[in-house]
Design a protein around this motif. Structure first.
Motif, PDB file in Angstrom:
ATOM      1  N   GLN A 157     -23.191 -47.910 -20.102  1.00 53.85           N
ATOM      2  CA  GLN A 157     -22.910 -49.331 -20.351  1.00 53.85           C
ATOM      3  C   GLN A 157     -22.287 -49.990 -19.114  1.00 53.85           C
ATOM      4  O   GLN A 157     -22.625 -51.123 -18.784  1.00 53.85           O
ATOM      5  N   GLU A 158     -21.407 -49.270 -18.454  1.00 50.69           N
ATOM      6  CA  GLU A 158     -20.785 -49.807 -17.235  1.00 50.69           C
ATOM      7  C   GLU A 158     -21.832 -50.013 -16.130  1.00 50.69           C
ATOM      8  O   GLU A 158     -21.843 -51.038 -15.441  1.00 50.69           O
ATOM      9  N   LYS A 159     -22.720 -49.035 -15.989  1.00 50.43           N
ATOM     10  CA  LYS A 159     -23.779 -49.155 -14.980  1.00 50.43           C
ATOM     11  C   LYS A 159     -24.732 -50.301 -15.308  1.00 50.43           C
ATOM     12  O   LYS A 159     -25.149 -51.044 -14.414  1.00 50.43           O
ATOM     13  N   LEU A 160     -25.062 -50.478 -16.567  1.00 51.59           N
ATOM     14  CA  LEU A 160     -25.927 -51.587 -16.969  1.00 51.59           C
ATOM     15  C   LEU A 160     -25.231 -52.926 -16.732  1.00 51.59           C
ATOM     16  O   LEU A 160     -25.866 -53.906 -16.341  1.00 51.59           O
ATOM     17  N   LYS A 161     -23.920 -52.958 -16.953  1.00 51.79           N
ATOM     18  CA  LYS A 161     -23.147 -54.178 -16.715  1.00 51.79           C
ATOM     19  C   LYS A 161     -23.186 -54.533 -15.217  1.00 51.79           C
ATOM     20  O   LYS A 161     -23.388 -55.691 -14.850  1.00 51.79           O
ATOM     21  N   ILE A 162     -23.024 -53.534 -14.357  1.00 52.95           N
ATOM     22  CA  ILE A 162     -23.083 -53.744 -12.905  1.00 52.95           C
ATOM     23  C   ILE A 162     -24.489 -54.194 -12.510  1.00 52.95           C
ATOM     24  O   ILE A 162     -24.655 -55.151 -11.736  1.00 52.95           O
ATOM     25  N   LEU A 163     -25.495 -53.515 -13.058  1.00 55.14           N
ATOM     26  CA  LEU A 163     -26.886 -53.862 -12.766  1.00 55.14           C
ATOM     27  C   LEU A 163     -27.181 -55.299 -13.188  1.00 55.14           C
ATOM     28  O   LEU A 163     -27.838 -56.049 -12.466  1.00 55.14           O
ATOM     29  N   ARG A 164     -26.677 -55.693 -14.318  1.00 54.51           N
ATOM     30  CA  ARG A 164     -26.879 -57.052 -14.837  1.00 54.51           C
ATOM     31  C   ARG A 164     -26.259 -58.081 -13.887  1.00 54.51           C
ATOM     32  O   ARG A 164     -26.855 -59.118 -13.597  1.00 54.51           O
ATOM     33  N   SER A 165     -25.067 -57.776 -13.386  1.00 52.25           N
ATOM     34  CA  SER A 165     -24.415 -58.730 -12.485  1.00 52.25           C
ATOM     35  C   SER A 165     -25.116 -58.790 -11.123  1.00 52.25           C
ATOM     36  O   SER A 165     -25.247 -59.858 -10.537  1.00 52.25           O
ATOM     37  N   ILE A 166     -25.576 -57.665 -10.610  1.00 56.05           N
ATOM     38  CA  ILE A 166     -26.254 -57.629  -9.313  1.00 56.05           C
ATOM     39  C   ILE A 166     -27.567 -58.398  -9.359  1.00 56.05           C
ATOM     40  O   ILE A 166     -27.909 -59.116  -8.429  1.00 56.05           O
ATOM     41  N   ALA A 205     -29.798 -61.208 -19.609  1.00 60.76           N
ATOM     42  CA  ALA A 205     -30.276 -60.426 -20.752  1.00 60.76           C
ATOM     43  C   ALA A 205     -29.116 -59.717 -21.435  1.00 60.76           C
ATOM     44  O   ALA A 205     -28.110 -59.382 -20.805  1.00 60.76           O
ATOM     45  N   LEU A 206     -29.304 -59.474 -22.725  1.00 58.86           N
ATOM     46  CA  LEU A 206     -28.268 -58.778 -23.500  1.00 58.86           C
ATOM     47  C   LEU A 206     -28.669 -57.352 -23.844  1.00 58.86           C
ATOM     48  O   LEU A 206     -27.816 -56.465 -23.884  1.00 58.86           O
ATOM     49  N   SER A 207     -29.944 -57.126 -24.072  1.00 58.80           N
ATOM     50  CA  SER A 207     -30.368 -55.770 -24.441  1.00 58.80           C
ATOM     51  C   SER A 207     -30.546 -54.918 -23.182  1.00 58.80           C
ATOM     52  O   SER A 207     -30.864 -55.424 -22.102  1.00 58.80           O
ATOM     53  N   ASN A 208     -30.358 -53.641 -23.366  1.00 55.48           N
ATOM     54  CA  ASN A 208     -30.481 -52.701 -22.243  1.00 55.48           C
ATOM     55  C   ASN A 208     -31.877 -52.749 -21.633  1.00 55.48           C
ATOM     56  O   ASN A 208     -32.030 -52.739 -20.411  1.00 55.48           O
ATOM     57  N   THR A 209     -32.885 -52.801 -22.490  1.00 50.66           N
ATOM     58  CA  THR A 209     -34.265 -52.831 -22.021  1.00 50.66           C
ATOM     59  C   THR A 209     -34.518 -54.080 -21.169  1.00 50.66           C
ATOM     60  O   THR A 209     -35.143 -54.006 -20.105  1.00 50.66           O
ATOM     61  N   SER A 210     -34.035 -55.220 -21.617  1.00 51.10           N
ATOM     62  CA  SER A 210     -34.227 -56.476 -20.878  1.00 51.10           C
ATOM     63  C   SER A 210     -33.502 -56.446 -19.534  1.00 51.10           C
ATOM     64  O   SER A 210     -34.005 -56.964 -18.534  1.00 51.10           O
ATOM     65  N   ILE A 211     -32.320 -55.849 -19.495  1.00 56.62           N
ATOM     66  CA  ILE A 211     -31.569 -55.724 -18.241  1.00 56.62           C
ATOM     67  C   ILE A 211     -32.374 -54.894 -17.243  1.00 56.62           C
ATOM     68  O   ILE A 211     -32.510 -55.259 -16.074  1.00 56.62           O
ATOM     69  N   ILE A 212     -32.949 -53.801 -17.724  1.00 59.58           N
ATOM     70  CA  ILE A 212     -33.741 -52.928 -16.854  1.00 59.58           C
ATOM     71  C   ILE A 212     -35.019 -53.635 -16.405  1.00 59.58           C
ATOM     72  O   ILE A 212     -35.419 -53.537 -15.237  1.00 59.58           O
ATOM     73  N   MET A 213     -35.650 -54.403 -17.301  1.00 59.96           N
ATOM     74  CA  MET A 213     -36.853 -55.167 -16.933  1.00 59.96           C
ATOM     75  C   MET A 213     -36.508 -56.211 -15.870  1.00 59.96           C
ATOM     76  O   MET A 213     -37.239 -56.382 -14.892  1.00 59.96           O
ATOM     77  N   ASP A 214     -35.382 -56.912 -16.036  1.00 63.85           N
ATOM     78  CA  ASP A 214     -34.938 -57.896 -15.045  1.00 63.85           C
ATOM     79  C   ASP A 214     -34.653 -57.221 -13.705  1.00 63.85           C
ATOM     80  O   ASP A 214     -34.984 -57.766 -12.641  1.00 63.85           O
ATOM     81  N   ALA A 215     -34.041 -56.052 -13.753  1.00 63.95           N
ATOM     82  CA  ALA A 215     -33.744 -55.310 -12.526  1.00 63.95           C
ATOM     83  C   ALA A 215     -35.034 -54.901 -11.821  1.00 63.95           C
ATOM     84  O   ALA A 215     -35.143 -54.989 -10.590  1.00 63.95           O
ATOM     85  N   SER A 216     -36.024 -54.493 -12.580  1.00 62.67           N
ATOM     86  CA  SER A 216     -37.311 -54.107 -12.012  1.00 62.67           C
ATOM     87  C   SER A 216     -37.973 -55.312 -11.324  1.00 62.67           C
ATOM     88  O   SER A 216     -38.490 -55.194 -10.206  1.00 62.67           O
TER      89      SER A 216
END
Length: 162
Positions: A14-23, A28-39
């Motif tokens: 969760q902490e890594k996803l939070k960092i990824l979301r900010s970078i 996005a709120l869901s983990n999958t959406s955060i990863i899709m945005d990062a991609s």
């Protein structure tokens, strides 16, 4: 119940996803959406890297050509038969300014205004207006000026060899 280690892993994720979301500036709120945005963000960054590498290659190529070839640009001004001529060469040779002015004269152009520098490099900005020729275009002026610069450069390098 979750084991202690599993809870630590989940919290770390969760902490890594939070960092990824900010970078990636993801909302996005869901983990999958955060990863899709990062991609998508990574793809965007890769495209920027490719574009910047192309720009660097073009700039380096331009520098290489600029150092070995004179640059001549000619623009038609609003007045019929008037041209703005810019000449730059990283090497100046004796008689270069005279050669360019003679090319103007051969074309029937009179120099209305000019700024020249003939120290280590050669730079000329001139406004020429037609005296004689009627249907002259930028290309004709550019070719005549380039020919004058090349002729002067070639005769200058022949003198260096002697």
């Amino acid at each position: 119940m979750m084991s202690r280690e599993r809870k630590k892993q989940a919290a770390a994720l969760q902490e890594k996803l939070k960092i990824l979301r900010s970078i990636t500036h993801s909302h996005a709120l869901s983990n999958t959406s955060i990863i899709m945005d990062a991609s998508a963000y990574i793809k965007e960054l890769k495209q920027k890297v490719v574009r910047l590498n192309q720009e660097i290659a073009c700039a380096q190529d331009a520098l290489r050509h600029k150092s070995s070839y004179p640059t001549v640009t000619v623009e038609t001004l609003g007045v019929q038969g008037s041209f703005l001529v810019n000449v730059f060469s990283d090497k100046s040779c004796p008689g270069l300014l005279v050669s360019v002015l003679e090319a103007f004269d051969e074309l029937g152009l009179s120099v209305l205004q000019a700024t020249a520098s003939c120290a280590d490099s050669f730079r000329l900005e001139a406004v020429g207006g037609e005296n004689v020729a009627d249907n002259m275009d930028e290309h004709v002026v550019k070719q005549a000026v380039l020919k004058a610069v090349r002729n002067c450069s070639e005769s200058g390098s022949e003198q260096d060899e002697e």
